[in-house]
Write a protein that holds these residues in place. Sequence first.
Motif, PDB file in Angstrom:
ATOM      1  N   ASN A   1       0.866  -1.172   0.000  1.00  0.00           N
ATOM      2  CA  ASN A   1       0.000   0.000   0.000  1.00  0.00           C
ATOM      3  C   ASN A   1       0.910   1.231   0.000  1.00  0.00           C
ATOM      4  OD1 ASN A   1      -1.495   2.205   0.886  1.00  0.00           O
ATOM      5  ND2 ASN A   1      -2.768   1.003   2.288  1.00  0.00           N
ATOM      6  N   PRO A   2       0.895   2.059  -1.074  1.00  0.00           N
ATOM      7  CA  PRO A   2       1.840   3.184  -1.144  1.00  0.00           C
ATOM      8  C   PRO A   2       1.610   4.206  -0.024  1.00  0.00           C
ATOM      9  CG  PRO A   2       0.218   3.308  -2.927  1.00  0.00           C
ATOM     10  CD  PRO A   2       0.020   1.987  -2.251  1.00  0.00           C
ATOM     11  N   LYS A   3       0.437   4.199   0.544  1.00  0.00           N
ATOM     12  CA  LYS A   3       0.130   5.159   1.610  1.00  0.00           C
ATOM     13  C   LYS A   3       0.777   4.746   2.937  1.00  0.00           C
ATOM     14  CE  LYS A   3      -1.712   8.945   2.657  1.00  0.00           C
ATOM     15  NZ  LYS A   3      -2.965   9.526   3.020  1.00  0.00           N
ATOM     16  N   THR A   4       0.884   3.432   3.171  1.00  0.00           N
ATOM     17  CA  THR A   4       1.361   2.966   4.472  1.00  0.00           C
ATOM     18  C   THR A   4       2.651   2.153   4.403  1.00  0.00           C
ATOM     19  OG1 THR A   4       0.172   0.867   4.276  1.00  0.00           O
ATOM     20  CG2 THR A   4      -1.039   2.719   5.261  1.00  0.00           C
ATOM     21  N   GLY A   5       2.966   1.644   3.232  1.00  0.00           N
ATOM     22  CA  GLY A   5       4.116   0.729   3.111  1.00  0.00           C
ATOM     23  C   GLY A   5       3.768  -0.681   3.575  1.00  0.00           C
ATOM     24  N   GLY A   6       2.550  -0.861   4.073  1.00  0.00           N
ATOM     25  CA  GLY A   6       2.144  -2.183   4.569  1.00  0.00           C
ATOM     26  C   GLY A   6       1.532  -3.041   3.472  1.00  0.00           C
ATOM     27  N   HIS A   7       0.974  -4.154   3.872  1.00  0.00           N
ATOM     28  CA  HIS A   7       0.353  -5.062   2.907  1.00  0.00           C
ATOM     29  C   HIS A   7      -0.812  -4.375   2.200  1.00  0.00           C
ATOM     30  CE1 HIS A   7       2.747  -8.530   3.926  1.00  0.00           C
ATOM     31  NE2 HIS A   7       2.483  -8.377   5.218  1.00  0.00           N
ATOM     32  N   VAL A   8      -1.185  -4.916   1.026  1.00  0.00           N
ATOM     33  CA  VAL A   8      -2.183  -4.256   0.178  1.00  0.00           C
ATOM     34  C   VAL A   8      -3.594  -4.282   0.765  1.00  0.00           C
ATOM     35  CG1 VAL A   8      -0.931  -4.499  -1.982  1.00  0.00           C
ATOM     36  CG2 VAL A   8      -2.381  -6.377  -1.200  1.00  0.00           C
ATOM     37  N   MET A   9      -3.895  -5.330   1.546  1.00  0.00           N
ATOM     38  CA  MET A   9      -5.220  -5.422   2.160  1.00  0.00           C
ATOM     39  C   MET A   9      -5.054  -5.877   3.614  1.00  0.00           C
ATOM     40  SD  MET A   9      -7.623  -6.843  -0.952  1.00  0.00           S
ATOM     41  CE  MET A   9      -6.654  -8.276  -1.386  1.00  0.00           C
ATOM     42  N   GLN A  10      -6.157  -5.852   4.362  1.00  0.00           N
ATOM     43  CA  GLN A  10      -6.059  -6.166   5.787  1.00  0.00           C
ATOM     44  C   GLN A  10      -5.877  -7.651   6.082  1.00  0.00           C
ATOM     45  OE1 GLN A  10      -9.776  -3.969   6.209  1.00  0.00           O
ATOM     46  NE2 GLN A  10      -9.002  -3.283   8.189  1.00  0.00           N
ATOM     47  N   THR A  11      -6.446  -8.485   5.207  1.00  0.00           N
ATOM     48  CA  THR A  11      -6.421  -9.917   5.503  1.00  0.00           C
ATOM     49  C   THR A  11      -5.491 -10.701   4.593  1.00  0.00           C
ATOM     50  OG1 THR A  11      -8.352 -10.060   4.102  1.00  0.00           O
ATOM     51  CG2 THR A  11      -8.737 -10.079   6.483  1.00  0.00           C
ATOM     52  N   MET A  12      -5.265 -10.185   3.389  1.00  0.00           N
ATOM     53  CA  MET A  12      -4.403 -10.902   2.449  1.00  0.00           C
ATOM     54  C   MET A  12      -3.347  -9.974   1.884  1.00  0.00           C
ATOM     55  SD  MET A  12      -6.675 -13.407   0.062  1.00  0.00           S
ATOM     56  CE  MET A  12      -7.655 -12.071  -0.550  1.00  0.00           C
ATOM     57  N   GLY A  13      -2.159 -10.507   1.735  1.00  0.00           N
ATOM     58  CA  GLY A  13      -1.083  -9.784   1.079  1.00  0.00           C
ATOM     59  C   GLY A  13      -0.637 -10.592  -0.133  1.00  0.00           C
ATOM     60  N   ALA A  14       0.281 -10.004  -0.892  1.00  0.00           N
ATOM     61  CA  ALA A  14       0.822 -10.718  -2.046  1.00  0.00           C
ATOM     62  C   ALA A  14       2.280 -10.329  -2.210  1.00  0.00           C
ATOM     63  CB  ALA A  14       0.027 -10.382  -3.301  1.00  0.00           C
ATOM     64  N   SER A  15       3.026 -11.222  -2.814  1.00  0.00           N
ATOM     65  CA  SER A  15       4.460 -11.000  -2.970  1.00  0.00           C
ATOM     66  C   SER A  15       4.919 -11.518  -4.323  1.00  0.00           C
ATOM     67  CB  SER A  15       5.242 -11.745  -1.883  1.00  0.00           C
ATOM     68  OG  SER A  15       4.664 -11.534  -0.617  1.00  0.00           O
ATOM     69  N   ILE A  16       6.064 -11.020  -4.737  1.00  0.00           N
ATOM     70  CA  ILE A  16       6.692 -11.514  -5.955  1.00  0.00           C
ATOM     71  C   ILE A  16       8.144 -11.822  -5.600  1.00  0.00           C
ATOM     72  CG2 ILE A  16       7.293  -9.186  -6.807  1.00  0.00           C
ATOM     73  CD1 ILE A  16       6.034 -11.975  -9.107  1.00  0.00           C
ATOM     74  N   GLN A  17       8.627 -12.909  -6.165  1.00  0.00           N
ATOM     75  CA  GLN A  17       9.910 -13.444  -5.734  1.00  0.00           C
ATOM     76  C   GLN A  17      10.717 -13.840  -6.955  1.00  0.00           C
ATOM     77  OE1 GLN A  17       8.868 -16.657  -3.250  1.00  0.00           O
ATOM     78  NE2 GLN A  17      10.928 -17.138  -2.597  1.00  0.00           N
ATOM     79  N   MET A  18      11.962 -13.419  -6.993  1.00  0.00           N
ATOM     80  CA  MET A  18      12.805 -13.806  -8.128  1.00  0.00           C
ATOM     81  C   MET A  18      13.912 -14.738  -7.655  1.00  0.00           C
ATOM     82  SD  MET A  18      15.252 -11.505 -10.547  1.00  0.00           S
ATOM     83  CE  MET A  18      14.109 -10.862 -11.734  1.00  0.00           C
ATOM     84  N   LEU A  19      14.033 -15.847  -8.369  1.00  0.00           N
ATOM     85  CA  LEU A  19      15.139 -16.773  -8.113  1.00  0.00           C
ATOM     86  C   LEU A  19      16.111 -16.605  -9.264  1.00  0.00           C
ATOM     87  CD1 LEU A  19      12.926 -19.888  -7.250  1.00  0.00           C
ATOM     88  CD2 LEU A  19      14.077 -18.389  -5.600  1.00  0.00           C
TER      89      LEU A  19
END
Length: 369
Positions: free
Chosen positions: A259-277
């Motif tokens: 969340n650009p406003k808080t730096g926290g996860h995008v929603m209250q119950t679920m977040g999402a991530s992207i990972q590069m190997l």
Amino acid sequence: METKFDDSVLGRARVGTSPELEAYYKELEKLGAGALWTVANDIEPWEPRSNSVPMLWRYKDLRDLVLKATELVTPEQAGRRVVYLVNDKRKDVSAAVGWLYSGIQATLPGESTSAHRHRASALRFIMEGSGGYTVVDGNKIKLGVNDFVITPNSTWHEHGVEADGKTCLWQDGLDIPLVNALEANDYAVHDGKQELSVPVDYSPMSWNGAGLIPADREWNKPYSPLFRYSWEPTYEALLKAAKVSGGSEFDGLLMHYSNPKTGGHVMQTMGASIQMLRPGEHTKAHRHTGSFVYQCAKGKGYSIISGKRYDWQERDIFCLPSWAWHEHVNLSESEDACLFCFHDLPVIQGLGLYQERAYGENGGFQILN
Ligand code: GTQ
């Protein structure tokens, strides 16, 4: 059993049986009560315990069947034309893993759904197609492959594909099982489609993800004002980070959508991530609480989860149950591999339930097969 999990130690329930006790338990049961010590060791596990099993859903196996749904039902009939992913041990709550639901939604060119809303939150990761869009609270958002979009709880939303687009398949992620477990879900249908209240792509164009925040805009909602996270800047961010950082030995380069406003996860119950190997990368095994549903967005490799190898390639989906040992491998020596995932970390972290352990630490071990 390791000594530290020995239920015969002082502090654990260790009452034997006797006819007198059995009779006593029956008496309690009649009154809607029970003796704690008969269940204590079960309901207070020594360590986090998951009811889910790791699973992999191969896209090449599922894709044709998902598309077949377009011949069998219309969005009008189905509400949502979705094939959902069911964990072998979570059929009772329709979860893909833990308290998370996931499905693959198919929409043909020119099709659209009517709007609805629910207390459960939703997110989507676009798998294939073009011309897709979703309308979130009057804001039409265009969707391209590997874009990530949120429809936070209680926002009106509807989906479609433009007539000149190509059939879209996307992965849905919702916290339906969690919100149902909390006995707090609800559902409402709109009387058709939403009026657009702002220009197309208003949210991603104004909250542009460059670290800039509109000065004239109040945003007090408990979720991200940025509804879409496009693939291009996301992948670029990973490539840039890879130039200056080795990432984590357990996760490679792992970034949370925020969340650009808080730096926290995008929603209250679920977040999402992207990972590069990185090419050839093989992460170290660890485990932590939280449930995760992965989709391979790019490349190919495998993950070892609870001692079993799961090979994945682009669009395959797999899940990681809470507290399961896991490590990831990029099988290519020349190309990077990217894993999208969504999870319940906002809940796990927000409630103080996050813990993590490295392989080999505190007697932890992983048997590979
Ligand atoms: O698009 O709102 O896969 O409400 C399941 C439930 C999608 C949706 C799903 C839903 C949706």
